[in-house]
Every structure is written in structure tokens, then in C-alpha cells.
Design a protein around this motif. Structure first.
Motif, PDB file in Angstrom:
ATOM      1  N   VAL A  24       0.838  -1.195   0.000  1.00 53.47           N
ATOM      2  CA  VAL A  24       0.000   0.000   0.000  1.00 53.47           C
ATOM      3  C   VAL A  24       0.873   1.245   0.000  1.00 53.47           C
ATOM      4  CG1 VAL A  24      -1.640   1.351   1.391  1.00 53.47           C
ATOM      5  CG2 VAL A  24      -2.012  -1.103   1.039  1.00 53.47           C
ATOM      6  N   TYR A  25       1.874   1.276   0.872  1.00 50.69           N
ATOM      7  CA  TYR A  25       2.760   2.447   0.940  1.00 50.69           C
ATOM      8  C   TYR A  25       3.485   2.672  -0.385  1.00 50.69           C
ATOM      9  CZ  TYR A  25       2.291   3.377   5.975  1.00 50.69           C
ATOM     10  OH  TYR A  25       1.832   3.725   7.214  1.00 50.69           O
ATOM     11  N   ARG A  26       3.951   1.593  -0.996  1.00 50.98           N
ATOM     12  CA  ARG A  26       4.642   1.738  -2.292  1.00 50.98           C
ATOM     13  C   ARG A  26       3.698   2.333  -3.338  1.00 50.98           C
ATOM     14  NH1 ARG A  26       8.139  -3.727  -2.012  1.00 50.98           N
ATOM     15  NH2 ARG A  26       9.920  -2.811  -0.956  1.00 50.98           N
ATOM     16  N   ASP A  27       2.463   1.858  -3.366  1.00 55.53           N
ATOM     17  CA  ASP A  27       1.480   2.396  -4.308  1.00 55.53           C
ATOM     18  C   ASP A  27       1.194   3.867  -4.033  1.00 55.53           C
ATOM     19  OD1 ASP A  27       1.337  -0.055  -5.568  1.00 55.53           O
ATOM     20  OD2 ASP A  27      -0.575  -0.631  -4.621  1.00 55.53           O
TER      21      ASP A  27
ATOM     22  N   ALA B   4       2.080   7.045  -6.425  1.00 59.19           N
ATOM     23  CA  ALA B   4       1.022   7.953  -6.861  1.00 59.19           C
ATOM     24  C   ALA B   4       1.249   9.378  -6.369  1.00 59.19           C
ATOM     25  CB  ALA B   4      -0.328   7.441  -6.359  1.00 59.19           C
ATOM     26  N   GLY B   5       2.355   9.571  -5.625  1.00 56.51           N
ATOM     27  CA  GLY B   5       2.656  10.905  -5.114  1.00 56.51           C
ATOM     28  C   GLY B   5       1.807  11.301  -3.920  1.00 56.51           C
ATOM     29  N   LEU B   6       1.266  10.349  -3.228  1.00 57.07           N
ATOM     30  CA  LEU B   6       0.435  10.624  -2.058  1.00 57.07           C
ATOM     31  C   LEU B   6       1.217  10.355  -0.780  1.00 57.07           C
ATOM     32  CD1 LEU B   6      -2.821   8.841  -3.242  1.00 57.07           C
ATOM     33  CD2 LEU B   6      -2.368  11.316  -3.243  1.00 57.07           C
TER      34      LEU B   6
ATOM     35  N   SER C 169      -7.783   3.822  -9.688  1.00 59.83           N
ATOM     36  CA  SER C 169      -8.384   5.131  -9.890  1.00 59.83           C
ATOM     37  C   SER C 169      -7.394   6.278  -9.671  1.00 59.83           C
ATOM     38  CB  SER C 169      -9.592   5.309  -8.960  1.00 59.83           C
ATOM     39  OG  SER C 169      -9.171   5.313  -7.617  1.00 59.83           O
ATOM     40  N   ILE C 170      -6.144   5.962  -9.286  1.00 61.73           N
ATOM     41  CA  ILE C 170      -5.148   7.013  -9.074  1.00 61.73           C
ATOM     42  C   ILE C 170      -4.647   7.482 -10.436  1.00 61.73           C
ATOM     43  CG2 ILE C 170      -2.866   7.516  -8.108  1.00 61.73           C
ATOM     44  CD1 ILE C 170      -3.430   5.384  -5.980  1.00 61.73           C
TER      45      ILE C 170
END
Length: 145
Positions: A118-121, A125-127, A142-143
Motif C-alpha cells: 500500500v505504501y509503495r502504491d 502515486a505521489g500521495l 483510480s489514481i
């Protein structure tokens, strides 16, 4: 070959086991290792059988066996047949606990792996990693790219 078994000094045992000299002395005071031989000058000497036993004590302690149970195991010592059943029962109980720990660690590892994914995603995604993803199951798709 003389047939004489060479015993080790406490410093040598500390080096081989990774335990400190103070810890070895503490183990002895707590009754966690069989009686340690001493030279005429009072220096501790550890035959190979005691060094192997110390490795067992380390494994039992690392896997969470309480000091009291290790002490009980030692007190049932001497290699006497009449104590084998009790010693075996202590070891089998600890083995069951270890197997449960392994199962729990495997499940915990999966939780951590999932959080890493999750953290890698989120990072990709720049979040911020503290951002909560949307509740929908397809948030990763949806990112915006």
C-alpha cells in the motif's frame, strides 16, 4: 589422541555462544545451566556437553520459555532415565508454543507485506503515506498516472 575432553574457559564459551561473560555467570546463578566445573584456582571450565546445553538454553529462552521452566528442565537433569518423560514433556510443550509463534509471525509478516505494498502504491502515486485511500476496492486503479 589422548581421549581427554578439552573444556573451555568462560571467555571462550562467551565467544562461541555470543553470550556475555556476565550472562553466563547469571545463567549459572539462576540454575539455568548444569553445575559448572572449576579449576583448583576457581576458574570455570565448560566441557563440550555444557556448551551444547547452553545453546539449548539460549534457544529455549529466545523462544519465550520462562526462566522457571528452564530451571525446572535443568533440575530434572543428570541424564537419568526417570526424568526423561518430564523433560520431554517440557520440550514438547515449548515446541508447540514455537509452532504457534511461527504461525503468528507468518500471519503478521503478511500484514506487514500488505502495508508495504500500500505504501509503495501511495508513494508511486505521489500521495503521503498517511493519506487514507478511498473506500472502494479499486482505489489503486483510480489514481491518476
Amino acid at each position: 589422541m589422548t581421549g581427554v575432553v578439552e573444556s573451555l574457559a568462560i571467555g571462550q564459551v562467551a565467544e562461541r555462544t555470543g553470550l556475555s561473560i556476565d550472562t553466563l555467570r547469571w545463567y549459572e546463578r539462576q540454575g539455568l545451566i548444569p553445575l559448572v566445573e572449576r579449576t583448583a584456582t576457581g576458574q570455570r571450565r565448560y566441557p563440550p556437553s555444557v556448551v551444547r546445553f547452553i545453546a539449548l538454553v539460549q534457544a529455549l529462552r529466545r523462544t519465550g520459555m520462562p526462566v522457571a521452566d528452564v530451571r525446572a528442565f535443568v533440575q530434572l537433569g543428570g541424564g537419568q532415565l526417570r526424568h526423561h518423560t518430564e523433560r520431554l514433556a517440557l520440550l514438547e510443550r515449548q515446541q508447540r508454543l514455537i509452532e504457534e509463534q511461527v504461525r503468528q509471525l507468518a500471519a503478521d509478516r503478511e500484514v506487514v507485506r500488505d502495508k508495504i505494498a500500500v505504501y509503495r502504491d501511495l508513494v508511486a502515486a505521489g500521495l503521503d503515506c498517511e493519506d487514507q485511500p478511498p473506500d472502494d476496492a479499486d482505489w489503486r486503479t483510480s489514481i491518476p498516472s
